[in-house]
Design an enzyme around this catalytic site. Structure first.
Site, PDB file in Angstrom:
ATOM      1  N   ARG A 198       0.870  -1.167   0.156  1.00 28.03           N
ATOM      2  CA  ARG A 198      -0.030   0.154   0.125  1.00 28.03           C
ATOM      3  C   ARG A 198       0.818   1.254  -0.101  1.00 28.03           C
ATOM      4  O   ARG A 198       0.571   2.301  -0.659  1.00 28.03           O
ATOM      5  CB  ARG A 198      -0.829  -0.160   1.040  1.00 28.03           C
ATOM      6  CG  ARG A 198      -1.704   1.308   1.413  1.00 28.03           C
ATOM      7  CD  ARG A 198      -2.296   1.804   0.079  1.00 28.03           C
ATOM      8  NE  ARG A 198      -3.282   0.918  -0.655  1.00 28.03           N
ATOM      9  CZ  ARG A 198      -3.601   0.935  -1.848  1.00 28.03           C
ATOM     10  NH1 ARG A 198      -3.009   2.028  -2.653  1.00 28.03           N
ATOM     11  NH2 ARG A 198      -4.014   0.115  -2.636  1.00 28.03           N
ATOM     12  N   LYS A 242       1.676  25.046  -3.001  1.00 20.80           N
ATOM     13  CA  LYS A 242       0.347  24.279  -2.445  1.00 20.80           C
ATOM     14  C   LYS A 242       0.642  22.865  -2.941  1.00 20.80           C
ATOM     15  O   LYS A 242       0.098  22.398  -3.681  1.00 20.80           O
ATOM     16  CB  LYS A 242      -0.699  24.857  -3.434  1.00 20.80           C
ATOM     17  CG  LYS A 242      -1.079  26.480  -3.048  1.00 20.80           C
ATOM     18  CD  LYS A 242      -2.164  26.846  -4.336  1.00 20.80           C
ATOM     19  CE  LYS A 242      -2.543  28.453  -3.804  1.00 20.80           C
ATOM     20  NZ  LYS A 242      -3.479  28.848  -4.815  1.00 20.80           N
ATOM     21  N   LYS A 250       3.973  39.673  -2.415  1.00 23.07           N
ATOM     22  CA  LYS A 250       2.797  39.469  -2.892  1.00 23.07           C
ATOM     23  C   LYS A 250       1.820  40.691  -2.266  1.00 23.07           C
ATOM     24  O   LYS A 250       2.617  41.806  -1.754  1.00 23.07           O
ATOM     25  CB  LYS A 250       2.004  38.402  -2.356  1.00 23.07           C
ATOM     26  CG  LYS A 250       2.675  37.156  -2.853  1.00 23.07           C
ATOM     27  CD  LYS A 250       1.657  35.841  -2.797  1.00 23.07           C
ATOM     28  CE  LYS A 250       2.126  34.813  -3.824  1.00 23.07           C
ATOM     29  NZ  LYS A 250       1.272  33.567  -3.909  1.00 23.07           N
ATOM     30  N   GLU A 297       4.291  40.480  -7.145  1.00 21.49           N
ATOM     31  CA  GLU A 297       2.915  40.120  -7.843  1.00 21.49           C
ATOM     32  C   GLU A 297       2.232  41.619  -7.794  1.00 21.49           C
ATOM     33  O   GLU A 297       2.267  42.436  -6.987  1.00 21.49           O
ATOM     34  CB  GLU A 297       2.296  39.327  -6.654  1.00 21.49           C
ATOM     35  CG  GLU A 297       0.823  39.047  -7.009  1.00 21.49           C
ATOM     36  CD  GLU A 297      -0.184  38.472  -6.028  1.00 21.49           C
ATOM     37  OE1 GLU A 297      -0.025  37.079  -5.970  1.00 21.49           O
ATOM     38  OE2 GLU A 297      -0.521  39.164  -5.147  1.00 21.49           O
ATOM     39  N   ASP A 322      -1.354  38.504 -11.739  1.00 23.49           N
ATOM     40  CA  ASP A 322      -2.336  37.656 -10.836  1.00 23.49           C
ATOM     41  C   ASP A 322      -3.687  37.917 -11.199  1.00 23.49           C
ATOM     42  O   ASP A 322      -4.184  39.009 -11.237  1.00 23.49           O
ATOM     43  CB  ASP A 322      -2.152  37.792  -9.447  1.00 23.49           C
ATOM     44  CG  ASP A 322      -3.109  36.871  -8.569  1.00 23.49           C
ATOM     45  OD1 ASP A 322      -2.774  35.726  -8.838  1.00 23.49           O
ATOM     46  OD2 ASP A 322      -3.574  37.384  -7.577  1.00 23.49           O
TER      47      ASP A 322
END
Length: 291
Positions: free
Chosen positions: A98, A133, A165, A199, A220
């Site tokens: 597994r 992510k 950002k 960004e 973005d």
């Protein structure tokens, strides 16, 4: 980078999680002398990734198990293809099954989906890249799978590059300093080898950011028309990354706007594991049959 040492460390933790005190089922049902052979078979087409992790699951469970990888990471396969063979003590083969499958199925799923994105941007200059992510603890594995599918990696961690950002810029300019001056101050404190990416989410932010000499500018959630206008405004003064609302249906049109990089979190955070099966057969030795 997915090193052998990192593979062994993470796979060992996965094996410990799955069988902290051994495999009670196999130890109860399967004689210690039994041997087994197993075939890793594709139940759907795809792109292979995770061979080293698959093999490590068996090797770390029982060093007497041998794994023969029949395809390389990055190689395409069809339904029914045999991808690897496993031979050794049956208890170990069954215990590792597994965990080995979990790694190779997920990584091959990522590689397969990445290859689809790469195919959609063929003929353009755009690179398909991943994001942060990723599954905690599995970033190196998932990013290796992106490369297996023909994609590229963004910064590996927060330690690799400066990426400002909207929230960073809001704090940075809270005292009334302009974005350009704030970024010039940031640049003055960086080494010449450190990449600076910023960004923006509006066209009017592009010129003030470029005036600070950034290396990459991320557009973005821009519309296609805005991306085309942004590419024209940047005019080669920085690498252009497009991000936001990137799907298989949209990525081709985004690439054709002329951007250099297209980043998508969906390459790693919304992936279906590929359907691969491990067909196990016990030895025909009568002493190996459980009683």
């Amino acid at each position: 980078m997915l090193t052998p040492q990192h593979i062994d460390r993470v796979v060992s933790l996965a094996l410990e999680e799955d069988a902290p005190w051994g495999d009670l089922t196999s130890e109860t049902l399967i004689p210690a002398t039994a041997t087994a052979t197993a075939r890793l078979v594709a139940r759907e087409p795809g792109v292979f990734s995770g061979g080293a992790a698959f093999a490590a699951a068996f090797r770390l469970t029982d060093s007497a198990i041998s794994v023969d990888l029949l395809v390389a990471d990055g190689e395409a396969f069809e339904t029914g293809d045999e991808l690897a063979s496993v031979t050794g003590p049956a208890r170990g083969v069954l215990q590792a099954e597994r965990i080995g499958l979990n790694f190779v199925q997920r990584m091959s799923g990522i590689a397969t989906q990445t290859a689809r994105y790469v195919e959609r941007v063929a003929g353009t200059k755009a690179r398909i890249v991943d994001t942060r992510k990723t599954t905690p603890g599995l970033r190196a594995f998932e990013r290796h799978a992106v490369r297996s599918g023909g994609g590229f990696n963004h910064r590996f961690s927060l330690s690799d590059a400066v990426m400002a950002k909207d929230n960073h810029l809001a704090v940075l300019t809270a005292g009334g300093i302009s974005v350009t001056d704030a970024l010039l101050e940031v640049r003055s404190r960086l080494s010449h080898t450190t990449h600076l990416e910023v960004e923006v989410d509006r066209l009017d932010q592009i010129e003030p950011v470029l005036a600070a000499g950034v290396d990459t500018i991320m557009l973005d959630n821009f519309s296609l028309d805005e991306l085309r206008e942004g590419v024209a405004l940047v005019a080669g003064r920085a690498i252009i990354e497009a991000s936001g609302n990137v799907t298989l249906d949209t990525v081709g049109a985004i690439a054709r706007t002329g951007v250099d990089v297209i980043s998508s979190g969906a390459l790693t955070h919304s992936i279906r594991s590929l359907d691969l099966g491990l067909d196990v057969a016990l030895s025909a030795d009568p002493d190996a049959v459980p009683r």
